[in-house]
Design an enzyme around this catalytic site. Structure first.
Site, PDB file in Angstrom:
ATOM      1  N   PRO A  40      51.092  46.066  40.124  1.00 13.74           N
ATOM      2  CA  PRO A  40      52.402  45.490  39.781  1.00 13.74           C
ATOM      3  C   PRO A  40      53.080  44.795  40.962  1.00 13.74           C
ATOM      4  CG  PRO A  40      52.225  47.725  38.915  1.00 13.74           C
ATOM      5  CD  PRO A  40      51.006  47.498  39.759  1.00 13.74           C
ATOM      6  N   HIS A  52      44.324   3.242  17.186  1.00 12.51           N
ATOM      7  CA  HIS A  52      45.409   2.854  18.114  1.00 12.51           C
ATOM      8  C   HIS A  52      44.952   3.135  19.549  1.00 12.51           C
ATOM      9  CE1 HIS A  52      47.976   2.306  14.717  1.00 12.51           C
ATOM     10  NE2 HIS A  52      48.112   3.602  14.442  1.00 12.51           N
ATOM     11  N   GLY A  66      50.719  15.416  16.808  1.00  8.13           N
ATOM     12  CA  GLY A  66      52.162  15.218  16.621  1.00  8.13           C
ATOM     13  C   GLY A  66      52.818  16.522  16.185  1.00  8.13           C
ATOM     14  N   GLU A 115      41.655  36.089  37.067  1.00 15.35           N
ATOM     15  CA  GLU A 115      40.510  35.997  38.006  1.00 15.35           C
ATOM     16  C   GLU A 115      40.875  35.171  39.244  1.00 15.35           C
ATOM     17  OE1 GLU A 115      36.796  36.663  37.263  1.00 15.35           O
ATOM     18  OE2 GLU A 115      37.040  37.487  35.248  1.00 15.35           O
ATOM     19  N   GLY A 116      42.130  35.290  39.662  1.00 14.70           N
ATOM     20  CA  GLY A 116      42.631  34.560  40.823  1.00 14.70           C
ATOM     21  C   GLY A 116      43.375  33.331  40.360  1.00 14.70           C
TER      22      GLY A 116
HETATM   23  N1  CAA Z   1      32.541  37.372  49.783  1.00 13.18           N
HETATM   24  C1  CAA Z   1      32.363  38.332  50.719  1.00 13.18           C
HETATM   25  N2  CAA Z   1      33.328  38.649  51.620  1.00 13.18           N
HETATM   26  C2  CAA Z   1      34.500  37.970  51.553  1.00 13.18           C
HETATM   27  C3  CAA Z   1      34.734  36.965  50.603  1.00 13.18           C
HETATM   28  C4  CAA Z   1      33.700  36.665  49.685  1.00 13.18           C
HETATM   29  N3  CAA Z   1      33.837  35.716  48.752  1.00 13.18           N
HETATM   30  N4  CAA Z   1      35.973  36.478  50.768  1.00 13.18           N
HETATM   31  C5  CAA Z   1      36.504  37.144  51.813  1.00 13.18           C
HETATM   32  N5  CAA Z   1      35.614  38.042  52.277  1.00 13.18           N
HETATM   33  C6  CAA Z   1      35.770  38.938  53.444  1.00 13.18           C
HETATM   34  C7  CAA Z   1      36.073  38.107  54.681  1.00 13.18           C
HETATM   35  O1  CAA Z   1      34.880  37.662  55.289  1.00 13.18           O
HETATM   36  C8  CAA Z   1      36.829  39.089  55.532  1.00 13.18           C
HETATM   37  O2  CAA Z   1      35.906  40.001  56.108  1.00 13.18           O
HETATM   38  P1  CAA Z   1      35.917  40.401  57.686  1.00 13.18           P
HETATM   39  O3  CAA Z   1      37.143  41.168  57.947  1.00 13.18           O
HETATM   40  O4  CAA Z   1      34.679  41.185  57.838  1.00 13.18           O
HETATM   41  O5  CAA Z   1      35.915  39.093  58.416  1.00 13.18           O
HETATM   42  C9  CAA Z   1      37.616  39.885  54.518  1.00 13.18           C
HETATM   43  O6  CAA Z   1      36.923  39.746  53.263  1.00 13.18           O
HETATM   44  C10 CAA Z   1      39.045  39.440  54.356  1.00 13.18           C
HETATM   45  O7  CAA Z   1      39.048  38.096  53.945  1.00 13.18           O
HETATM   46  P2  CAA Z   1      40.312  37.167  54.071  1.00 13.18           P
HETATM   47  O8  CAA Z   1      40.825  37.233  55.455  1.00 13.18           O
HETATM   48  O9  CAA Z   1      39.938  35.832  53.514  1.00 13.18           O
HETATM   49  O10 CAA Z   1      41.355  37.908  53.093  1.00 13.18           O
HETATM   50  P3  CAA Z   1      42.825  37.511  52.649  1.00 13.18           P
HETATM   51  O11 CAA Z   1      43.653  38.726  52.636  1.00 13.18           O
HETATM   52  O12 CAA Z   1      43.306  36.323  53.423  1.00 13.18           O
HETATM   53  O13 CAA Z   1      42.692  37.136  51.068  1.00 13.18           O
HETATM   54  C11 CAA Z   1      42.155  35.987  49.052  1.00 13.18           C
HETATM   55  C12 CAA Z   1      41.797  36.399  50.494  1.00 13.18           C
HETATM   56  C13 CAA Z   1      41.064  34.986  48.757  1.00 13.18           C
HETATM   57  C14 CAA Z   1      43.495  35.311  48.902  1.00 13.18           C
HETATM   58  C15 CAA Z   1      42.062  37.242  48.130  1.00 13.18           C
HETATM   59  O14 CAA Z   1      43.150  38.093  48.315  1.00 13.18           O
HETATM   60  C16 CAA Z   1      41.987  36.884  46.652  1.00 13.18           C
HETATM   61  O15 CAA Z   1      40.932  36.445  46.149  1.00 13.18           O
HETATM   62  N6  CAA Z   1      43.072  37.098  45.869  1.00 13.18           N
HETATM   63  C17 CAA Z   1      43.041  36.925  44.421  1.00 13.18           C
HETATM   64  C18 CAA Z   1      42.647  38.199  43.723  1.00 13.18           C
HETATM   65  C19 CAA Z   1      42.107  37.959  42.342  1.00 13.18           C
HETATM   66  O16 CAA Z   1      41.357  37.029  42.098  1.00 13.18           O
HETATM   67  N7  CAA Z   1      42.463  38.820  41.395  1.00 13.18           N
HETATM   68  C20 CAA Z   1      41.958  38.725  40.071  1.00 13.18           C
HETATM   69  C21 CAA Z   1      41.813  40.091  39.478  1.00 13.18           C
HETATM   70  S1  CAA Z   1      40.709  40.183  38.111  1.00 13.18           S
HETATM   71  C22 CAA Z   1      41.451  39.498  36.778  1.00 13.18           C
HETATM   72  O17 CAA Z   1      42.462  38.874  36.829  1.00 13.18           O
HETATM   73  C23 CAA Z   1      40.641  39.464  35.545  1.00 13.18           C
HETATM   74  C24 CAA Z   1      40.939  40.212  34.345  1.00 13.18           C
HETATM   75  O18 CAA Z   1      41.486  41.292  34.251  1.00 13.18           O
HETATM   76  C25 CAA Z   1      40.352  39.619  33.139  1.00 13.18           C
END
Ligand code: CAA
Length: 382
Positions: free
Chosen positions: A128, A278, A339, A363-364
């Site tokens: 939340p 059209h 329309g 999913e982000g």
């Molecule tokens: N694969 C593997 N490792 C990864 C990675 C990836 N794709 N992306 C990042 N990492 C690792 C990084 O390498 C880093 O590791 P180290 O510390 O070893 O260097 C670590 O993870 C941290 O990465 P970041 O510094 O990039 O992390 P951040 O805090 O800046 O955040 C973000 C990154 C991309 C914004 C992330 O927070 C994010 O994806 N947020 C969105 C979350 C999301 O998608 N939620 C959806 C939930 S599911 C849903 O909605 C579906 C449903 O119910 C139907």
């Protein structure tokens, strides 16, 4: 040479999904949307046909399909009803952390039952206090002997009211941010695991969404996925896999919107001729077709990239973001083509707009996809 043709197996897979979508899902789409009903009988049929758990490897009883094949199926299902599709593919999201991070013994224990019988699973990451900043999650995991005790709350969890199993991301210490996040697998019957009431949603009304509270839920250490602190990377690797099918879902919505708009334009007459004659309407249909074709190709590219063994972070975030933005625009233009009728619930196009909206958020959110895309892109220039 690059080849966009499908193999005979892929053609039959797509045909199977198309037939199921059009005969079992489409006739009920308006009713379940209107009533916000969870049509479990349809989900069971999808399971019986092998249209659920698409990512589970064959050695654990699954179909072991690659991502490209999964996307062919998801597009067909979403053409009929994106809401049902969300519930049908939610197991892929929830089981992916197990596929990627579990030991062979854990995979045996958790994946096989999903292929032997119909069950639902939920992926519990979002909270939340914020979903986009996943590293800031607050659900706590406290070690106590050979158990962990989970306390906290998740929200917007797909299928939670009906799920038998939950993949849960919790932190050992919020100050560690992503380095404290650890993943667990928690069965429904665990004491203290409490799904909340079902949310009333704008779209995807055939799918069930609720909060899940964890009140001192005891999880054996043997049910941890990977090592302590590996949960965040596992969640990100999971989303790399599952964002591409959201591109396919959005493509299915766009295809449905274009088909409805084009057919309507050919039969609706104004100023003495079908509106398809059209230029204003032709321009709409042309732009819709451009958006649709680009969505499908970007989705296919991302799936193909990941199927070849690459991480595909860049390609999957581009496919998800572009296709979902496109689906909203295409559905909007379909309404405009209809329309006033397009705005009425009696016609199927307004549902497409409501369903398309969620693909930009879950999913982000697409704001996050643009961050992911830019970061991956800039690595190539650094
Ligand atoms: N694969 C593997 N490792 C990864 C990675 C990836 N794709 N992306 C990042 N990492 C690792 C990084 O390498 C880093 O590791 P180290 O510390 O070893 O260097 C670590 O993870 C941290 O990465 P970041 O510094 O990039 O992390 P951040 O805090 O800046 O955040 C973000 C990154 C991309 C914004 C992330 O927070 C994010 O994806 N947020 C969105 C979350 C999301 O998608 N939620 C959806 C939930 S599911 C849903 O909605 C579906 C449903 O119910 C139907």
């Amino acid at each position: 040479m690059v080849d966009f043709s499908l193999t005979p197996d892929q053609e039959s897979l797509r045909e199977l999904a198309r037939k199921f979508a059009r005969s079992e899902m489409a006739p009920h789409a308006a009713e379940v949307d209107r009533n916000g009903r969870f049509p479990e009988e349809i989900y069971r049929k999808a399971w019986e046909l092998g249209l659920m758990n698409l990512n589970v490897p064959a050695e654990y009883g699954g179909t072991g399909l690659g991502l490209f094949d999964q996307c062919l199926i998801v597009e067909e299902l979403a053409y009929a009803c994106a809401g049902m599709t969300t519930s049908i593919i939610a197991n892929c999201l929830a089981l992916e952390p197990i596929i990627l991070g579990a030991t062979p013994e854990q995979k045996d224990r958790w994946l096989k039952p999903f292929c032997a019988d119909y069950h639902l699973a939920s992926f519990c990451l979002t909270e939340p206090s914020g979903g986009s900043d996943a590293a800031a999650l607050k659900t706590r995991a406290r070690r106590s002997g050979d158990e962990y005790i989970l306390t906290g709350e998740k929200c917007f969890i797909t299928n939670a009211p009906h799920a038998a199993l939950f993949t849960v991301f919790a932190t050992l210490d919020p100050a560690l941010r992503h380095k404290g996040i650890t993943a667990f697998v928690v069965p429904r019957e665990s004491a203290g695991l409490l799904p909340g009431r079902e949310e009333e949603k704008m779209g995807h009304r055939a799918s069930a969404t609720s909060t899940v509270r964890f009140e001192e839920v005891r999880v054996p250490a043997t049910d941890r996925l990977g090592a302590e602190g590996e949960g965040f990377a596992l969640a990100m690797r999971t989303l790399d896999q599952t964002r591409t099918p959201i591109g396919a879902m959005a493509t299915g919505i766009s295809q449905a919107a274009l088909d409805l708009a084009a057919r309507y334009a050919l039969q609706r007459t104004t100023f003495g001729k079908p509106i398809a004659e059209h230029q204003a309407i032709q321009a709409k249909l042309a732009t819709m077709a451009q958006q649709l074709t680009a969505s499908r190709l970007l989705t296919w590219l991302a799936a193909w990239t990941i199927d070849r063994g690459a991480r595909g972070t860049l390609e999957s975030s581009i496919a998800k973001c572009f296709s979902s933005d496109a689906a909203l625009r295409v559905a909007d233009e379909a309404i405009q083509t209809f329309g006033g009728y397009g705005y009425m619930k009696e016609y199927p196009v307004e549902k497409l707009l409501r369903d398309a909206k969620l693909t930009q958020i879950y999913e982000g959110a697409n704001e996050i996809q643009r961050i992911v895309t830019a970061r991956e892109l800039l690595k190539r220039y650094a």
